[in-house]
Design a protein around this motif. Structure first.
Motif, PDB file in Angstrom:
ATOM      1  N   TRP A   1       0.846  -1.183   0.000  1.00 50.73           N
ATOM      2  CA  TRP A   1       0.000   0.000   0.000  1.00 50.73           C
ATOM      3  C   TRP A   1       0.883   1.235   0.000  1.00 50.73           C
ATOM      4  O   TRP A   1       2.098   1.148   0.141  1.00 50.73           O
TER       5      TRP A   1
ATOM      6  N   GLN B   1      -0.014   5.597   4.546  1.00 50.04           N
ATOM      7  CA  GLN B   1      -1.466   5.418   4.557  1.00 50.04           C
ATOM      8  C   GLN B   1      -1.806   3.999   4.993  1.00 50.04           C
ATOM      9  O   GLN B   1      -1.017   3.083   4.808  1.00 50.04           O
ATOM     10  N   ARG B   2      -2.977   3.833   5.563  1.00 45.29           N
ATOM     11  CA  ARG B   2      -3.449   2.507   5.968  1.00 45.29           C
ATOM     12  C   ARG B   2      -4.221   1.868   4.825  1.00 45.29           C
ATOM     13  O   ARG B   2      -5.104   2.495   4.249  1.00 45.29           O
TER      14      ARG B   2
END
Length: 184
Positions: free
Chosen positions: A33, A37-38
């Motif tokens: 990813w 960021q998650r």
């Protein structure tokens, strides 16, 4: 060796058996990813599950599974009976399994075409079926929310069928070099 001597004229097949719980408390897995960021992923806070019992023959990649609602001596007896019914009349299966209480219960009914062999205590790494659970949780059962237990059962069945349909996958997961030296 003892099973071969006790059952002359039978083809001895070596299987490994284990059971795993699948359900609402699913597994989060690793994803690529964007940095900082998650990644999106679903996680459920409800409690509902079922158990997948499986036996695999690492040498051939054959597998048998049954989805049952609980782990118990009664459920294990059912699994063993259904598994034994799949064996050819000239086969005798040696089933290696862990030391769970329901595996060694005095009320466990073991079919005559099976011999149960317990693993040493505290040695789950010696059971190749553990690698199947890891694969199923990581690739087929992660990041999912199930509306009810029937959906969990269907997902377990679909995951097992997808695993079996992938030619050579069980053998690649369950037949490491150390086991190839033991089972010739």
């Amino acid at each position: 060796m003892e099973a071969a001597e006790a059952h002359p004229g039978k083809r001895i097949r070596v299987f490994f058996q284990d059971e795993a719980r699948f359900g609402q408390k699913g597994r989060l897995c690793h994803r690529w990813w964007l940095k900082g960021q998650r990644p999106p992923g679903l996680c459920d806070q409800r409690f509902d599950w079922t158990y997948l019992y499986a036996a695999v023959e690492p040498k051939t990649g054959d597998g048998f599974a049954l989805v049952l609602p609980t782990v118990s001596t009664l459920a294990m007896t059912r699994f063993l009976a259904d598994f034994a019914a799949t064996l050819a009349p000239d086969d005798h299966a040696v089933m290696v399994l862990d030391g769970a209480g329901w595996h060694a219960s005095k009320s466990l009914v073991v079919p005559t075409n099976l011999t149960l062999v317990p693993l040493p205590p505290y040695s789950p790494e010696c059971n190749p079926v553990e690698r199947i659970w890891l694969f199923l949780r990581e690739k087929l059962m992660s990041l999912r929310v199930f509306p009810d237990q029937n959906a969990i059962i269907d997902a377990c069945c679909d995951a097992w069928n997808a695993l079996v349909a992938e030619t050579g996958r069980i053998k690649s997961l369950c037949f490491p070099p150390w086991l190839q030296k033991v089972i010739s």
